[in-house]
Design a protein around this motif. Structure first.
Motif, PDB file in Angstrom:
ATOM      1  N   TYR A 136       0.700  -1.340  -0.355  1.00 16.70           N
ATOM      2  CA  TYR A 136       0.278   0.184  -0.198  1.00 16.70           C
ATOM      3  C   TYR A 136       1.140   1.530  -0.141  1.00 16.70           C
ATOM      4  O   TYR A 136       0.814   2.060  -0.853  1.00 16.70           O
ATOM      5  N   VAL A 137       1.924   1.383   0.203  1.00 16.31           N
ATOM      6  CA  VAL A 137       2.963   2.105   0.973  1.00 16.31           C
ATOM      7  C   VAL A 137       3.771   2.552  -0.629  1.00 16.31           C
ATOM      8  O   VAL A 137       3.844   3.484  -0.876  1.00 16.31           O
ATOM      9  N   ALA A 138       4.136   1.321  -0.937  1.00 14.30           N
ATOM     10  CA  ALA A 138       4.714   1.384  -2.132  1.00 14.30           C
ATOM     11  C   ALA A 138       3.639   2.328  -3.349  1.00 14.30           C
ATOM     12  O   ALA A 138       3.604   2.993  -4.744  1.00 14.30           O
ATOM     13  N   THR A 139       2.016   2.005  -3.592  1.00 16.13           N
ATOM     14  CA  THR A 139       1.288   1.998  -4.163  1.00 16.13           C
ATOM     15  C   THR A 139       0.939   3.764  -4.020  1.00 16.13           C
ATOM     16  O   THR A 139       0.665   4.614  -4.990  1.00 16.13           O
ATOM     17  N   VAL A 140       1.230   4.286  -3.080  1.00 11.59           N
ATOM     18  CA  VAL A 140       0.716   5.775  -3.145  1.00 11.59           C
ATOM     19  C   VAL A 140       1.625   6.492  -3.614  1.00 11.59           C
ATOM     20  O   VAL A 140       1.689   6.803  -3.660  1.00 11.59           O
ATOM     21  N   ILE A 141       2.881   6.093  -3.225  1.00 11.11           N
ATOM     22  CA  ILE A 141       4.258   6.324  -3.446  1.00 11.11           C
ATOM     23  C   ILE A 141       4.757   6.605  -5.303  1.00 11.11           C
ATOM     24  O   ILE A 141       4.482   7.767  -5.875  1.00 11.11           O
ATOM     25  N   GLY A 142       4.008   5.518  -5.809  1.00 16.46           N
ATOM     26  CA  GLY A 142       4.125   5.290  -7.404  1.00 16.46           C
ATOM     27  C   GLY A 142       2.960   6.847  -7.924  1.00 16.46           C
ATOM     28  O   GLY A 142       3.289   6.658  -8.688  1.00 16.46           O
ATOM     29  N   LEU A 143       1.522   6.493  -7.271  1.00 16.40           N
ATOM     30  CA  LEU A 143       0.405   7.352  -7.290  1.00 16.40           C
ATOM     31  C   LEU A 143       1.102   8.875  -7.608  1.00 16.40           C
ATOM     32  O   LEU A 143       0.312   9.208  -7.922  1.00 16.40           O
ATOM     33  N   VAL A 144       2.018   9.123  -6.296  1.00 18.83           N
ATOM     34  CA  VAL A 144       1.637  10.421  -6.651  1.00 18.83           C
ATOM     35  C   VAL A 144       2.783  10.807  -7.101  1.00 18.83           C
ATOM     36  O   VAL A 144       2.842  11.998  -7.160  1.00 18.83           O
ATOM     37  N   ILE A 145       4.496  10.368  -7.115  1.00 25.01           N
ATOM     38  CA  ILE A 145       5.361  10.397  -8.325  1.00 25.01           C
ATOM     39  C   ILE A 145       4.177  10.548  -9.857  1.00 25.01           C
ATOM     40  O   ILE A 145       4.396  11.536 -10.828  1.00 25.01           O
ATOM     41  N   TYR A 146       3.285   8.989 -10.121  1.00 27.91           N
ATOM     42  CA  TYR A 146       2.891   9.783 -11.228  1.00 27.91           C
ATOM     43  C   TYR A 146       2.084  11.373 -11.395  1.00 27.91           C
ATOM     44  O   TYR A 146       2.185  12.078 -12.548  1.00 27.91           O
ATOM     45  N   ALA A 147       1.261  11.271 -11.010  1.00 28.31           N
ATOM     46  CA  ALA A 147       0.894  12.570 -10.357  1.00 28.31           C
ATOM     47  C   ALA A 147       1.066  13.533 -10.339  1.00 28.31           C
ATOM     48  O   ALA A 147       0.839  14.829 -11.224  1.00 28.31           O
ATOM     49  N   VAL A 148       2.641  13.745  -9.785  1.00 23.76           N
ATOM     50  CA  VAL A 148       3.455  14.914  -9.696  1.00 23.76           C
ATOM     51  C   VAL A 148       3.874  15.252 -11.188  1.00 23.76           C
ATOM     52  O   VAL A 148       3.578  16.034 -11.953  1.00 23.76           O
ATOM     53  N   SER A 149       4.041  14.188 -12.117  1.00 18.15           N
ATOM     54  CA  SER A 149       4.702  13.948 -13.176  1.00 18.15           C
ATOM     55  C   SER A 149       3.573  14.440 -14.264  1.00 18.15           C
ATOM     56  O   SER A 149       4.540  16.015 -15.085  1.00 18.15           O
ATOM     57  N   GLU A 150       2.400  14.266 -14.219  1.00 10.60           N
ATOM     58  CA  GLU A 150       1.940  14.112 -15.481  1.00 10.60           C
ATOM     59  C   GLU A 150       0.963  15.832 -14.739  1.00 10.60           C
ATOM     60  O   GLU A 150       0.912  16.762 -15.940  1.00 10.60           O
ATOM     61  N   THR A 151       0.958  16.545 -13.830  1.00 12.01           N
ATOM     62  CA  THR A 151       0.662  18.192 -13.127  1.00 12.01           C
ATOM     63  C   THR A 151       2.007  19.243 -14.054  1.00 12.01           C
ATOM     64  O   THR A 151       1.770  19.637 -14.531  1.00 12.01           O
ATOM     65  N   ARG A 152       3.590  18.416 -14.326  1.00 16.10           N
ATOM     66  CA  ARG A 152       4.558  18.979 -14.210  1.00 16.10           C
ATOM     67  C   ARG A 152       4.496  19.162 -15.906  1.00 16.10           C
ATOM     68  O   ARG A 152       4.428  20.309 -16.617  1.00 16.10           O
ATOM     69  N   LYS A 153       4.359  17.814 -16.568  1.00 15.70           N
ATOM     70  CA  LYS A 153       3.650  17.905 -17.525  1.00 15.70           C
ATOM     71  C   LYS A 153       3.032  19.320 -18.205  1.00 15.70           C
ATOM     72  O   LYS A 153       3.407  19.589 -19.300  1.00 15.70           O
ATOM     73  N   LYS A 154       1.819  18.839 -17.395  1.00 15.74           N
ATOM     74  CA  LYS A 154       0.831  20.292 -17.807  1.00 15.74           C
ATOM     75  C   LYS A 154       0.936  21.029 -17.944  1.00 15.74           C
ATOM     76  O   LYS A 154       0.879  22.392 -19.278  1.00 15.74           O
ATOM     77  N   ASN A 155       1.664  21.467 -16.786  1.00 17.41           N
ATOM     78  CA  ASN A 155       1.896  23.206 -16.738  1.00 17.41           C
ATOM     79  C   ASN A 155       2.953  23.599 -17.755  1.00 17.41           C
ATOM     80  O   ASN A 155       3.017  24.750 -17.847  1.00 17.41           O
TER      81      ASN A 155
END
Lengths: 312, 348
Positions: free
Chosen positions: A284-303
């Motif tokens: 579960y910890v790994a998933t949260v970390i994975g999810l956050v990394i993905y979400a951050v990179s997506e937001t950066r891309k969008k910006n």
């Protein structure tokens, strides 16, 4: 530390990794198919539980493990069908529908178990059957690989084959193309004549089918009986694996294997005095970390896109 | 007589009637004395002061989590993290109830405040991830449930566990930490007052303050709210903080009100029940009281039934599942609403 390595670098450990990965892999493949069609089925845990009970009941009444397997898979598909009917026809929110399925399963299985066996804890009084394990000729004689890969439960092999089947289904068949298109943009899919509802029905039924296989494995392979709440979070780990695997077949299979390894390790790590309760949270910890990394990179891309002068 | 504006009430009642009808059907199929069993299920919770007390005791945690989930749902946040927070805040409060020595009235206040604040902070994590990076709050909150359960269970087994007790329970709480009972002959505790005050405060917050208005608008349409100048990211984080605070307080109050040791070795389920309560209450704080009482009533009814007849209490989870499936079904009875609309339009 050495004692840990003594445990891990054995064929027994590698064998047990495959053994504990099987139910996670089945359910993760199911979650993958429904997610690709744009519906998050969080009822995996409940569907597996119902299927596990159905396998035990059907096999004990028909005296056949194979009919039991059929019963398990059909009941898993049926529960997914009920979920699909409510969410697609009655427009019940899919997440709340999943919550309902899990609630139904955790109490309903105990209810039915009690009515049939008079016991609320386990199905010891039902003489249920177990599916066989398979020795693979030739392979079993190879040193190291033989003891790791041969002699597994038949559903373990089915789960490995299922990875290829799901990959082929999603990427090489018309149905797979439709599932992906419905998940990516339902309106676009609708506009070219794909029936979104029918495709989502099929995706949910398939997710129930795979969860059913996972449930059958739990009560007719991993253990030889049904016990209360026996899925013990594997449905959630599967959803986590699918999410970490970024909704790709290969990614999902590899993360399932990773989480299976973590599960098998939790026994081994007790040698190092690391509590099993904390190890159990790793997926579960790994998933949260994975999810956050993905979400951050997506937001950066969008910006970046927004700032770039080329895109207007 | 059937007006469209009453439609939601009619629909909720229809769902309850259907759910109860299915309950009767199951009882009739399973029980040897169906009429007697149905009687027990329906009326036994009212049969004595103690039983009425049981219903209210059961309703208290449901009100806490129901209120927390209502606020989240109102902001259109699909966060089911109340479950893990309820559990973990219970653990935090237990630590303070065991190890702290304080005066009678201060002890529970400190312990509950600590549990609530921890709940708020934990709940803020999925909120911040959602507000800043649009990380799916549903998946993170579900993962957090399992993480918090694992860590909580670890604390129970390795740091709080009383080896002298025969079960897997913590050391006894200090007597000063326990919440006092309000009604003699029952176990109704002061937590009831706390939750009623919270519900009224939440009602005022939601309908009478600027923040509450922004919360509701963000829930209806986040983009619209943002374009009209509201800081939706702040709103989302705020609602997560508040909901976590309430859910955490629920866990803390439950632990100090009903037990004298911490003894949950699995998630108690109140968080997900909270989602059911919120749905029945249509995400309305005041209605949470009635919804929680209803759910508590049928649960106590099922418990009594299991004790006094041949039908196991797990029947209730089947009924709950049916209620959830129907109550959140937008299309259920929609045809009827359309017909009413048509009729009213014609008459007008």
């Amino acid at each position: 530390m050495n004692s840990l390595f003594d445990v891990i670098f054995t064929t027994d450990f590698a064998f047990s990794v495959l053994r504990v990965t099987t139910p996670i892999l089945f359910a993760a493949l199911g979650a993958l198919i429904s997610n690709r069609a744009g519906i998050i089925n969080i009822g995996m845990e409940g569907i597996m539980l119902v299927a596990a009970l159905a396998g035990v009941i059907v096999s004990s009444y028909t005296h056949s493990a194979w009919v039991g397997l059929l019963g398990a898979v059909m009941s898993g598909t049926l529960i997914a069908g009920i979920l699909a009917f409510f969410t697609l026809k009655f427009k019940t929110h899919i997440i709340l529908g999943g919550v309902a399925i899990n609630m139904f399963a955790s109490g309903g299985t105990v209810f039915i178990l009690y009515l049939l066996s008079g016991d609320k804890g386990s199905s010891t009084s039902l003489a249920s059957k177990v599916l066989p394990s398979v020795e693979i000729p030739l392979l079993k004689d190879i040193p190291v690989l033989g003891p790791i890969l041969s002699g597994h439960h038949i559903l373990t092999y089915v789960s490995i084959i299922a990875v290829f089947v799901v990959y082929y289904l999603l990427n090489r068949t018309p149905l797979g193309l439709r599932i992906r298109s419905v998940g990516e943009n339902p309106h676009a899919a609708q506009s070219v004549g794909v029936s979104v509802v029918i495709i989502q029905y099929m995706a949910l039924l398939l997710s129930g089918f795979f969860a059913g296989l996972g449930g059958a494995y739990m009560s007719m392979g991993y253990l030889s009986l049904f016990t209360r709440d026996m899925i013990a979070g594997r449905g959630w780990i599967a959803i986590a694996a699918e999410s970490m695997g970024r909704s790709t077949t290969v990614g999902t299979a590899l993360t399932s294997l990773l989480f299976g390894t973590a599960d098998a390790l939790s026994n081994a790590l007790q040698v190092l005095k690391i509590p099993a309760e904390l190890i159990a949270t790793l997926p579960y910890v790994a998933t949260v970390i994975g999810l956050v990394i993905y979400a951050v990179s997506e937001t950066r891309k969008k910006n970046k896109k927004l700032k770039s002068p080329l895109v207007k | 007589m059937f007006k469209v504006k009453y439609f939601e009430y009619i629909r909720t009642s229809a769902v309850i009637v259907i759910a109860l009808a299915i309950a009767f059907l199951i009882i009739s199929l399973v029980s040897n004395q169906p009429v007697k069993t149905i009687g027990i299920f329906l009326f036994e919770p009212l049969s004595s002061k103690g039983h009425i007390g049981n219903v209210i005791e059961m309703a208290i945690p449901l009100m806490f989590t129901g209120l927390a989930v209502s606020l989240l749902f109102r902001a259109n946040m699909f966060n089911l993290g109340a479950e893990g927070i309820f559990y973990f805040s219970g653990v935090v409060t237990s630590v303070l109830a065991i190890h702290l020595t304080l005066d009678g009235w201060l002890h529970p206040i400190v312990a509950i405040a600590a549990g609530s604040i921890v709940g708020a902070l934990l709940s803020a994590i999925p909120g911040i991830l959602k507000a800043k990076w649009n990380a799916n709050e549903l998946v993170t909150s579900l993962m957090f449930n399992n993480i918090l359960f694992g860590v909580g269970l670890y604390l129970l087994n390795y740091h709080l566990r009383d080896a002298k007790a025969f079960a897997n329970v913590s050391y006894k709480f200090e007597k000063t930490a326990l919440l006092s009972k309000m009604v003699p002959g029952t176990r109704i505790h002061t937590g009831l007052l706390i939750v009623i005050v919270l519900i009224i405060a939440a009602h005022l917050f939601l309908y009478k303050t600027k923040w509450g208005y922004e919360l509701r608008m963000t829930g209806i349409n986040r983009n619209f709210a943002r374009y009209s100048g509201m800081k939706t990211a702040k709103v989302i984080i705020l609602v997560h903080l508040i909901a976590g605070f309430i859910a955490g307080m629920g866990g803390s109050v439950e632990v100090l009100g009903m037990y004298n040791r911490f003894q949950w070795t699995s998630l108690p389920g109140y968080g997900l029940d909270g989602a059911l309560v919120a749905m029945l209450a249509k995400n309305n704080p005041i209605s949470v009281i009635g919804a929680a009482l209803f759910l508590a009533y049928i649960r106590i009814g099922a418990d009594m039934m299991a004790r006094l007849s041949d039908v196991p209490s797990e029947m209730i989870s089947i009924i709950q599942a049916i209620i959830i499936l129907l109550i959140s079904a937008e299309q259920f009875l929609k045809f009827w609403k359309n017909r009413m609309l048509l009729k009213e339009a014609k008459e007008a």
